[in-house]
Design an enzyme around this catalytic site. Structure first.
Site, PDB file in Angstrom:
ATOM      1  CG  HIS A   1      77.184  70.142  26.185  1.00 20.21           C
ATOM      2  ND1 HIS A   1      76.314  69.251  26.770  1.00 20.21           N
ATOM      3  CD2 HIS A   1      76.566  71.341  26.225  1.00 20.21           C
ATOM      4  CE1 HIS A   1      75.224  69.877  27.144  1.00 20.21           C
ATOM      5  NE2 HIS A   1      75.345  71.144  26.821  1.00 20.21           N
TER       6      HIS A   1
ATOM      7  CB  ILE B   1      72.892  70.219  32.518  1.00 24.53           C
ATOM      8  CG1 ILE B   1      71.900  70.155  31.357  1.00 24.53           C
ATOM      9  CG2 ILE B   1      72.644  71.452  33.392  1.00 24.53           C
ATOM     10  CD1 ILE B   1      71.927  71.345  30.425  1.00 24.53           C
TER      11      ILE B   1
ATOM     12  CB  ALA C   1      69.659  74.824  44.623  1.00 24.58           C
TER      13      ALA C   1
ATOM     14  N   GLY D   1      67.808  79.342  41.577  1.00 25.95           N
ATOM     15  CA  GLY D   1      67.403  80.744  41.720  1.00 25.95           C
ATOM     16  C   GLY D   1      68.217  81.455  42.781  1.00 25.95           C
TER      17      GLY D   1
ATOM     18  CD  GLU E   1      59.373  79.622  46.431  1.00 33.97           C
ATOM     19  OE1 GLU E   1      60.425  79.501  45.800  1.00 33.97           O
ATOM     20  OE2 GLU E   1      58.364  78.917  46.230  1.00 33.97           O
TER      21      GLU E   1
ATOM     22  CB  ALA F   1      65.352  79.928  38.828  1.00 39.04           C
TER      23      ALA F   1
ATOM     24  N   GLY G   1      62.094  75.661  37.998  1.00 40.64           N
ATOM     25  CA  GLY G   1      62.166  74.200  37.941  1.00 40.64           C
ATOM     26  C   GLY G   1      62.629  73.704  36.584  1.00 40.64           C
TER      27      GLY G   1
ATOM     28  CB  ALA H   1      75.731  66.315  39.441  1.00 41.27           C
TER      29      ALA H   1
ATOM     30  CG  HIS I   1      90.380  72.693  68.683  1.00 47.40           C
ATOM     31  ND1 HIS I   1      89.223  73.428  68.735  1.00 47.40           N
ATOM     32  CD2 HIS I   1      91.389  73.485  69.144  1.00 47.40           C
ATOM     33  CE1 HIS I   1      89.519  74.632  69.224  1.00 47.40           C
ATOM     34  NE2 HIS I   1      90.821  74.693  69.481  1.00 47.40           N
TER      35      HIS I   1
HETATM   36  C1  LIG Z   1      72.396  76.259  36.963  1.00 46.19           C
HETATM   37  C2  LIG Z   1      72.454  74.873  37.537  1.00 46.19           C
HETATM   38  C3  LIG Z   1      73.237  74.623  38.647  1.00 46.19           C
HETATM   39  C4  LIG Z   1      73.305  73.333  39.177  1.00 46.19           C
HETATM   40  N1  LIG Z   1      74.087  73.115  40.267  1.00 46.19           N
HETATM   41  C5  LIG Z   1      74.165  71.865  40.779  1.00 46.19           C
HETATM   42  C6  LIG Z   1      75.004  71.597  41.897  1.00 46.19           C
HETATM   43  O1  LIG Z   1      75.669  72.487  42.427  1.00 46.19           O
HETATM   44  N2  LIG Z   1      75.060  70.329  42.354  1.00 46.19           N
HETATM   45  C7  LIG Z   1      74.324  69.315  41.789  1.00 46.19           C
HETATM   46  O2  LIG Z   1      74.412  68.182  42.240  1.00 46.19           O
HETATM   47  N3  LIG Z   1      73.518  69.556  40.745  1.00 46.19           N
HETATM   48  C8  LIG Z   1      73.424  70.795  40.220  1.00 46.19           C
HETATM   49  N4  LIG Z   1      72.634  71.011  39.139  1.00 46.19           N
HETATM   50  C9  LIG Z   1      71.863  69.880  38.585  1.00 46.19           C
HETATM   51  C10 LIG Z   1      72.755  68.986  37.708  1.00 46.19           C
HETATM   52  O3  LIG Z   1      73.302  69.758  36.669  1.00 46.19           O
HETATM   53  C11 LIG Z   1      71.932  67.848  37.160  1.00 46.19           C
HETATM   54  O4  LIG Z   1      71.316  67.161  38.240  1.00 46.19           O
HETATM   55  C12 LIG Z   1      72.796  66.870  36.396  1.00 46.19           C
HETATM   56  O5  LIG Z   1      73.425  67.497  35.298  1.00 46.19           O
HETATM   57  C13 LIG Z   1      71.941  65.700  35.881  1.00 46.19           C
HETATM   58  O6  LIG Z   1      72.748  64.822  35.180  1.00 46.19           O
HETATM   59  P1  LIG Z   1      72.155  63.904  34.034  1.00 46.19           P
HETATM   60  O7  LIG Z   1      73.289  63.039  33.589  1.00 46.19           O
HETATM   61  O8  LIG Z   1      70.913  63.253  34.477  1.00 46.19           O
HETATM   62  O9  LIG Z   1      71.719  64.893  32.856  1.00 46.19           O
HETATM   63  P2  LIG Z   1      72.438  66.096  32.108  1.00 46.19           P
HETATM   64  O10 LIG Z   1      73.608  66.605  32.811  1.00 46.19           O
HETATM   65  O11 LIG Z   1      71.344  67.035  31.764  1.00 46.19           O
HETATM   66  O12 LIG Z   1      72.965  65.418  30.767  1.00 46.19           O
HETATM   67  C14 LIG Z   1      72.105  64.929  29.793  1.00 46.19           C
HETATM   68  C15 LIG Z   1      72.837  64.878  28.460  1.00 46.19           C
HETATM   69  O13 LIG Z   1      72.023  64.173  27.528  1.00 46.19           O
HETATM   70  C16 LIG Z   1      72.164  64.774  26.249  1.00 46.19           C
HETATM   71  N5  LIG Z   1      70.998  64.399  25.458  1.00 46.19           N
HETATM   72  C17 LIG Z   1      69.694  64.689  25.708  1.00 46.19           C
HETATM   73  N6  LIG Z   1      68.895  64.115  24.788  1.00 46.19           N
HETATM   74  C18 LIG Z   1      69.714  63.450  23.935  1.00 46.19           C
HETATM   75  C19 LIG Z   1      69.480  62.653  22.772  1.00 46.19           C
HETATM   76  N7  LIG Z   1      68.261  62.431  22.316  1.00 46.19           N
HETATM   77  N8  LIG Z   1      70.551  62.138  22.149  1.00 46.19           N
HETATM   78  C20 LIG Z   1      71.811  62.343  22.598  1.00 46.19           C
HETATM   79  N9  LIG Z   1      72.082  63.089  23.707  1.00 46.19           N
HETATM   80  C21 LIG Z   1      71.046  63.620  24.354  1.00 46.19           C
HETATM   81  C22 LIG Z   1      72.230  66.267  26.581  1.00 46.19           C
HETATM   82  O14 LIG Z   1      72.843  66.974  25.531  1.00 46.19           O
HETATM   83  C23 LIG Z   1      73.062  66.263  27.852  1.00 46.19           C
HETATM   84  O15 LIG Z   1      74.437  66.425  27.580  1.00 46.19           O
HETATM   85  C24 LIG Z   1      72.567  72.282  38.575  1.00 46.19           C
HETATM   86  C25 LIG Z   1      71.789  72.534  37.448  1.00 46.19           C
HETATM   87  C26 LIG Z   1      71.726  73.807  36.929  1.00 46.19           C
HETATM   88  C27 LIG Z   1      70.887  74.052  35.708  1.00 46.19           C
END
Ligand SMILES: Cc1cc2nc3c(=O)[nH]c(=O)nc-3n(C[C@H](O)[C@H](O)[C@H](O)COP(=O)(O)OP(=O)(O)OC[C@H]3O[C@@H](n4cnc5c(N)ncnc54)[C@H](O)[C@@H]3O)c2cc1C
Length: 464
Positions: free
Chosen positions: A38, A42, A183, A185, A203, A268, A270, A318, A443
């Site tokens: 997608h 994530i 965060a 959990g 925890e 949750a 890690g 992110a 303010h």
């Molecule tokens: C429930 C939850 C809540 C969160 N809330 C926050 C928040 O509020 N603020 C925040 O900053 N962070 C939050 N995070 C963390 C944040 O989602 C991640 O830090 C961020 O998505 C990391 O980005 P990334 O690009 O490294 O990887 P990802 O977003 O994980 O993207 C990786 C992509 O690579 C693709 N992929 C993997 N392997 C392959 C392959 N071999 N070939 C092709 N595609 C592949 C996957 O399908 C995926 O789409 C949260 C995470 C979770 C689980």
């Protein structure tokens, strides 16, 4: 078929990968991106965004329950969980389509399929259509991470959930156990507790939200307990016994194990990096503790191979992933970008009350040998917080006593996730206590507490 050539290939279209692709294209590189599931990763689909959509619903619900505090009447307040989830999925879908549009707009070639690295500079993409071969001198790995599964605590999607199940719950938990108080959990605990689940958080460390400043953890714990949550620290879930409609958790505290029943468990504990199956080792990239080892500029040590975002380790956020994406694209395009430093990256948790922080905790500042000055300001001393009906919270700032450098800032209370960026900018600009004290804050705003906390570190707070 001959391989298709690009200047830069990005693997994974999360906030690390898609941002790297856009920045590369802006700099004139011919960029391809490969995504197996997608667009948006994530973050947009199963992380940051859909959780915040859910939490917004629980926040509004909580406000409706407090209508009387504001002189309003809201009777027979209830919720429709399916509609709450539907809204969250809709928000995720909207943003996911937005990323596809951005790829098109920036002329990034998108390959939907699973990527592997058969040789240096080569990417193979497998999809239902077959296999496509790509080639580039620079490959950026941004494959992200997934939920960690501990033996005996594995999710099954029925009674034991990961974040993915918790975002699309098959039922509303009545008695919920959340294992892990990071965060993720804590956000789910806050969501389900607000909607009425009898929620216990376990925890293993000596306090919840263990990466935050100890004072913030204590403050948050008090608030959660007041909201009806049970918080158990220095406690470990050893094993889960599952039956059709309940889970028995074997919980160890101070050497004693007791069995407790729940109808739902959220694990949750890690995340682990998506390092497998790519062919990293053959190319000379090192993997340690499920993450690719990189230098300060996300280089893996294998020529032309970079790793960014969750795959490259903490902080798993992110905005860290996106910033690394920009930095790597600029490096590949021949620039000399600054390294991304973890201490400059703020972390936010969207529970009630919210939590936000940047830089060193008091304990870490002391460990690092700083002589420090600490300021604190409570929400109860701020006019806007009282007008909003949000008098619970505090802002803590930590300065180096010798240089006046802002070492860290830690907040708990309403809207602090929007406030923290003020301190992030201050740190980026290397401002001192004097610059911050001389800054005029509007303010009435919650941001005035940021000023007061700085003033307090130097014995000059006005409103407390
Ligand atoms: C429930 C939850 C809540 C969160 N809330 C926050 C928040 O509020 N603020 C925040 O900053 N962070 C939050 N995070 C963390 C944040 O989602 C991640 O830090 C961020 O998505 C990391 O980005 P990334 O690009 O490294 O990887 P990802 O977003 O994980 O993207 C990786 C992509 O690579 C693709 N992929 C993997 N392997 C392959 C392959 N071999 N070939 C092709 N595609 C592949 C996957 O399908 C995926 O789409 C949260 C995470 C979770 C689980």
């Amino acid at each position: 078929m001959a391989s298709q050539k690009f200047d830069m290939i990005v693997i994974g279209a999360g906030p690390g990968g898609y941002v790297a692709a856009i920045r590369g294209a802006q700099l004139g590189l011919n960029v391809a991106i490969v995504e197996r599931e997608h667009m948006g990763g994530i973050c947009l689909n199963w992380g940051c965004i859909p959780t915040k959509a859910l939490l917004r619903s629980s926040e509004v619900f909580h406000m409706m329950q407090r209508a009387g505090d504001y002189g309003l009447k809201a009777e027979s307040i209830s919720y429709d969980l399916d509609a709450v989830v539907k809204r969250s999925r809709g928000v995720a879908k909207q943003l996911n389509s937005g990323v596809a549009h951005l790829m098109k707009k920036n002329k990034v070639t998108v390959f939907m399929g699973e990527a592997t690295l058969p040789a240096k500079g080569r990417v193979s993409v497998k999809s239902a259509k077959g296999t496509e071969d790509l080639e580039a001198a620079n490959i950026v790995l941004a494959t992200g991470a997934r939920a960690r599964e501990l033996p005996g605590l594995e999710a099954d999607g029925k009674r034991v959930w990961t974040y993915k199940h918790a975002l699309q719950p098959p039922h509303m938990p009545k008695k919920l156990l959340v294992i892990g108080s990071g965060a993720i959990g804590i956000e789910f605990a806050s969501f389900y507790n607000t909607l009425g689940a009898d929620t216990t958080v376990v925890e293993v460390m000596d306090r919840i939200l263990p990466v935050e400043d100890a004072e913030i953890s204590v403050f948050a714990k008090k608030a959660f307990v007041k909201q009806g949550m049970t918080i158990r620290e220095k406690t470990m879930v050893k094993k889960l016994d599952r039956s059709k409609d309940k889970v028995t958790a074997h919980i160890e505290q101070a050497g004693k194990v007791e069995a407790q029943e729940f109808d739902t468990v959220i694990s949750a504990v890690g995340i682990v990096g998506n390092t497998e199956g790519l062919g990293l080792e053959a190319l000379g990239a090192k993997v340690e503790k499920t993450h690719v080892v990189t230098d300060s500029h996300c280089r893996t040590g294998a020529p032309g191979l970079y790793a960014i975002g969750d795959l490259a380790g903490a902080p798993w956020l992110a905005h860290k992933a996106s910033h690394e994406g920009v930095m790597v694209a600029e490096l590949i395009a021949g620039g000399k970008p600054h390294a991304v430093t973890p201490d400059a990256i703020a972390g936010c948790t969207y529970c009630q009350p919210q939590i936000a922080s940047v830089g060193l905790t008091e304990a870490r500042a002391k460990e690092q040998g700083h002589d420090i000055k600490v300021g604190r300001f409570p929400f109860i001393g701020n006019g806007k917080a009282i007008a909003l009906g949000e008098p619970e919270g505090m802002i803590k700032t930590i300065f180096d006593a010798k240089t006046g450098a802002l070492l860290g800032a830690h907040m708990v209370g309403a809207e602090v996730t929007e406030l923290i960026q003020g301190y992030v900018v201050a740190r980026q600009l290397e401002t001192t206590e004097e610059d911050l004290m001389q800054t005029v804050f509007p303010h009435p705003t919650l941001s005035e507490m940021m000023h007061e906390s700085v003033l307090d570190a130097y014995g000059r707070a006005i409103h407390f």
